[in-house]
Design a protein around this motif. Structure first.
Motif, short mmCIF file in Angstrom:
data_model
loop_
_atom_site.label_atom_id
_atom_site.label_comp_id
_atom_site.label_asym_id
_atom_site.label_seq_id
_atom_site.Cartn_x
_atom_site.Cartn_y
_atom_site.Cartn_z
N TYR A 262 39.34 51.51 44.36
CA TYR A 262 40.13 50.43 43.76
C TYR A 262 40.14 49.21 44.68
N ARG A 263 40.34 49.46 45.96
CA ARG A 263 40.39 48.36 46.93
C ARG A 263 39.04 47.65 47.03
N GLU A 264 37.96 48.41 46.93
CA GLU A 264 36.61 47.84 46.97
C GLU A 264 36.37 46.87 45.80
N VAL A 265 36.83 47.22 44.64
CA VAL A 265 36.52 46.46 43.44
C VAL A 265 37.53 45.33 43.18
N ALA A 266 38.72 45.43 43.74
CA ALA A 266 39.81 44.50 43.42
C ALA A 266 39.63 43.11 44.02
N HIS A 267 39.98 42.14 43.22
CA HIS A 267 40.10 40.76 43.70
C HIS A 267 41.54 40.51 44.15
N LEU A 268 42.46 41.28 43.59
CA LEU A 268 43.89 41.13 43.89
C LEU A 268 44.53 42.51 43.85
N ILE A 269 45.38 42.81 44.85
CA ILE A 269 46.12 44.07 44.89
C ILE A 269 47.60 43.74 44.70
N VAL A 270 48.21 44.39 43.70
CA VAL A 270 49.60 44.11 43.36
C VAL A 270 50.40 45.42 43.40
N PRO A 271 51.37 45.53 44.32
CA PRO A 271 52.25 46.70 44.31
C PRO A 271 53.13 46.67 43.06
N THR A 272 53.32 47.83 42.44
CA THR A 272 54.11 47.89 41.20
C THR A 272 55.48 48.52 41.41
N THR A 273 55.92 48.57 42.66
CA THR A 273 57.17 49.27 42.97
C THR A 273 58.43 48.47 42.66
N SER A 274 58.29 47.18 42.49
CA SER A 274 59.49 46.40 42.15
C SER A 274 59.17 45.37 41.08
N GLY A 275 60.14 45.13 40.24
CA GLY A 275 59.96 44.17 39.16
C GLY A 275 59.52 44.84 37.88
N CYS A 276 59.90 44.24 36.77
CA CYS A 276 59.50 44.78 35.49
C CYS A 276 58.06 44.35 35.18
N ALA A 277 57.48 44.97 34.17
CA ALA A 277 56.08 44.72 33.84
C ALA A 277 55.82 43.24 33.52
N LYS A 278 56.72 42.62 32.79
CA LYS A 278 56.50 41.22 32.42
C LYS A 278 56.55 40.32 33.66
N ASP A 279 57.47 40.60 34.57
CA ASP A 279 57.54 39.82 35.82
C ASP A 279 56.27 40.02 36.65
N LEU A 280 55.76 41.24 36.70
CA LEU A 280 54.53 41.51 37.42
C LEU A 280 53.36 40.75 36.79
N ALA A 281 53.34 40.68 35.47
CA ALA A 281 52.28 39.94 34.78
C ALA A 281 52.33 38.47 35.15
N TYR A 282 53.51 37.87 35.14
CA TYR A 282 53.64 36.46 35.54
C TYR A 282 53.23 36.26 37.00
N SER A 283 53.59 37.20 37.85
CA SER A 283 53.22 37.12 39.27
C SER A 283 51.70 37.17 39.43
N ILE A 284 51.04 38.03 38.68
CA ILE A 284 49.58 38.13 38.73
C ILE A 284 48.94 36.81 38.31
N ILE A 285 49.41 36.26 37.22
CA ILE A 285 48.86 35.00 36.73
C ILE A 285 49.06 33.89 37.75
N GLN A 286 50.23 33.85 38.34
CA GLN A 286 50.51 32.84 39.36
C GLN A 286 49.58 32.99 40.56
N LYS A 287 49.38 34.23 41.02
CA LYS A 287 48.52 34.48 42.17
C LYS A 287 47.06 34.15 41.87
N LEU A 288 46.66 34.32 40.63
CA LEU A 288 45.27 34.04 40.25
C LEU A 288 45.08 32.61 39.76
N ASN A 289 46.16 31.84 39.74
CA ASN A 289 46.11 30.44 39.30
C ASN A 289 45.55 30.27 37.90
N PHE A 290 45.98 31.15 36.96
CA PHE A 290 45.53 31.04 35.58
C PHE A 290 46.33 30.03 34.78
N ILE A 291 47.52 29.70 35.25
CA ILE A 291 48.35 28.74 34.50
C ILE A 291 48.56 27.52 35.35
#
Length: 160
Positions: A131-160
């Motif tokens: 997983y680490r080899e293939v990933a462009h971004l690693i996101v821990p899922t231990t805190s935050g709800c799924a929707k918040d994690l989705a927004y965080s991913i988009i922010q980190k990837l600069n999609f919006i």
């Protein structure tokens, strides 16, 4: 397994207004058979061949959110196609949380064992480096709800 790929993926797709595609679901749709049935009849190797073909096809699509099965990274060609043709997010999830999320799911053939906790730990030991080899971004899922994690991913990837 149990990392939230489908749940978080659906949120990402909704936010981006892109289609959400689950490779396992696509295999089931095209074969007319469930993943457990494919494992029973064709074994894991038979399933992995189908999965490889599906990932090769799906990674040629643009502007989709793709969720793969947890074992998709076991094949080098899948890792290559995923990494080169898209942006891969590894949803890093502790074994204890994976067990909690998958405890009653009978649609996971690899967990139909007397000791699913040990099985999850074994799978993660093998898969985590991949997983680490293939990933462009690693996101821990231990805190935050799924929707918040989705927004965080988009922010980190600069999609919006």
């Amino acid at each position: 397994m149990g990392a939230g790929k489908t749940t978080i993926g659906r949120h990402l797709a909704e936010i981006l207004s892109w289609p959400f595609v689950d490779s396992d679901h696509e295999i089931e749709l095209r074969t007319g058979a469930s993943i457990p049935w494919i494992f029973d009849v064709e074994g894991e190797e038979g399933f992995r061949k189908r999965e490889e073909q599906m990932i090769a096809e799906l990674t040629n699509r643009r502007h989709i959110v793709l969720a793969t099965g947890g074992g998709a990274v076991l094949r080098q060609i899948n890792r290559q196609n995923l990494h080169q043709r898209g942006v891969v997010v590894y949803l890093e999830t502790p074994v204890s949380m994976q067990l909690e999320r998958t405890a009653h799911d009978k649609n996971r053939p690899l967990l139909q064992t007397a000791d699913p906790l040990t099985k999850l730990a074994e799978l993660l030991k093998i898969r985590d480096p991949l997983y680490r080899e293939v990933a462009h971004l690693i996101v821990p899922t231990t805190s935050g709800c799924a929707k918040d994690l989705a927004y965080s991913i988009i922010q980190k990837l600069n999609f919006i």
